[in-house]
Enzyme design. Structure first.
Site, PDB file in Angstrom:
ATOM      1  CE1 TYR A 146     112.920  56.715  60.034  1.00 29.56           C
ATOM      2  CE2 TYR A 146     113.804  54.405  60.237  1.00 29.56           C
ATOM      3  CZ  TYR A 146     112.394  55.264  60.094  1.00 29.56           C
ATOM      4  OH  TYR A 146     111.114  54.965  59.894  1.00 29.56           O
ATOM      5  CE  LYS A 195     104.277  59.289  47.149  1.00 32.02           C
ATOM      6  NZ  LYS A 195     102.751  58.991  46.681  1.00 32.02           N
ATOM      7  CG  ASP A 251     110.567  51.435  60.974  1.00 28.06           C
ATOM      8  OD1 ASP A 251     110.166  50.447  61.620  1.00 28.06           O
ATOM      9  OD2 ASP A 251     110.619  52.572  61.586  1.00 28.06           O
TER      10      ASP A 251
END
Ligand code: NAD
Length: 366
Positions: A146, A195, A251
């Site tokens: 972001y 990840k 989020d």
């Protein structure tokens, strides 16, 4: 202790729910011998109405000088409120982004708890919900996708867009330390979600988290890939204590975790910087549809105040007292409209009450 708390009641139901949290904090102060001084400041739509902008330098200065900030909620109905005729940088929500940045709040904490009395609202199968759950999602708030560089450009006659996901060791370390500190106050387990099978940023996340874990031998650290974590949250949420993760994964996962509790009016949250300072607020919005009716659920704000006592002031006993007082109110059958059972028979066994009465009952339980 003595503490100065800046309150941002905000818009919609904000002033109603913040008033109840203050009521409960005043009761805690009286019972445990503390002094909490409150000062209200404007932000969001209320600040636009008074000063033409959603966040003033004065509000920022007062928040910075305080020991902690307690907030209600910001914003109005996007279809009808004149605030949404302004350009995006002047709308109420810009105040929220502005204050988070000004206070350097990089760690967002959202507890997701399933209360026994409200388990019927949980959308999971009974064999899963009956085990209950109590987890804390810790999301990095100022880095990652972001905030990385982004651009849209044309190549070979078609548009392309790039977003970049960047994390530095220091950004990961400071939030990992927070997560382990908080796990020490809980069941001493951290699940770090990444990840790492694909992303370099996740591999760095994993190695820094492992380094930090060495300073916390009592805390168990496990790693989980984000796709698996999304599954495990609905399959076996009871396994989680503290979930630590980066901005975008957090989020998504924090919204998923809050939905499995089934009750938006119950969800507290905190945003912390690298000192003891924090901004505490309910996860829900300003609920313009029910504002001014005296029916909003104040419990998320009251539980946010409990988080403030625990994480900013180290008043664990007092925070426990608020949480127990909330549970007792639920056990005694008191419900605001949003947590009333759907089932007719069950409805007859509980008492529907308004915002102020719920605050009174919780305060009197302390
Ligand atoms: P919302 O959370 O305000 O409302 C969604 C639904 O939940 C509504 O039906 C509302 O009545 C109900 N609800 C929410 N909190 C409740 C409570 N404490 N008690 C009982 N019912 C409750 O979300 P929305 O309608 O999408 O947004 C309304 C406004 O709030 C918008 O302007 C939005 O930008 C703003 N917002 C602010 C924050 C914040 O201040 N941090 C967060 C989310 C949304």
């Amino acid at each position: 202790m003595q503490a100065n708390i800046v309150c941002i009641p905000g818009d919609g139901i904000g002033p109603e729910i913040v008033a109840e949290a203050k009521k409960v904090l005043n009761k805690v102060a009286a019972v445990y011998g503390h002094e909490f001084n409150f000062e209200d400041v404007l932000m969001g739509g209320a600040s636009i109405d008074a000063y033409g902008i959603p966040l003033t330098d004065e509000t920022i200065a007062k928040a910075k000088a305080a020991d902690a900030v307690l907030m209600g909620s910001i914003g109005g109905d996007a279809k009808t409120s004149p605030w949404y005729k302004l350009e995006p940088s002047k709308r109420p929500e810009a105040g929220l982004l502005g204050i988070r940045k000004a206070l350097n709040l990089f760690a967002n904490l959202r507890p997701a708890i399933l209360y026994e009395e409200l388990s019927a609202a949980c959308p999971l199968k009974t064999e899963i919900s009956e085990k209950g759950f109590d987890m804390m999602i810790m999301r990095e708030l100022t880095g990652g996708l972001y905030f990385g560089e982004r651009k849209t450009f044309e190549e070979n006659g078609e548009k392309k867009a790039i977003d970049t996901l960047t994390y530095s060791e220091s950004e990961i370390r400071r939030i990992a330390i927070k997560a382990f500190d908080i796990a020490m106050k809980r069941r001493k387990k951290v699940t770090s979600v990444d990840k790492a099978n694909v992303l370099d940023s996740s591999r760095l996340w994993r190695s820094v988290t492992e380094e930090v874990a060495k300073d916390y031998p009592e805390v168990t650290l496990e790693h989980m890939l984000v796709d698996n974590a999304a599954m495990q949250l609905v399959k076996d949420p009871a396994q989680f204590d503290v979930i630590l993760t980066e901005n975008m994964f957090g989020d998504i996962l924090s919204d998923e975790a809050s939905m499995v509790t089934g009750s938006i009016g119950m969800l507290a949250s905190a945003s912390l910087n690298d000192t003891k300072f924090g901004l505490y607020e309910p996860s829900g919005g300003s609920a313009p549809d029910i504002a001014g009716k005296g029916i909003a659920n104040p419990i998320a704000t009251i539980l946010s105040a409990a988080m403030m006592l625990r994480f900013s002031f180290d008043l664990d006993k007092e925070a426990d007292a608020i949480e127990k007082a909330v549970k007792k109110a639920l056990k005694s059958g008191y419900r605001t409209i949003d947590i009333m059972p759907q089932d007719e028979d069950e409805r007859a066994s509980v008492k529907q009450i308004g915002t102020a009465r719920m605050g009174d009952i919780i305060a009197s339980n302390i």
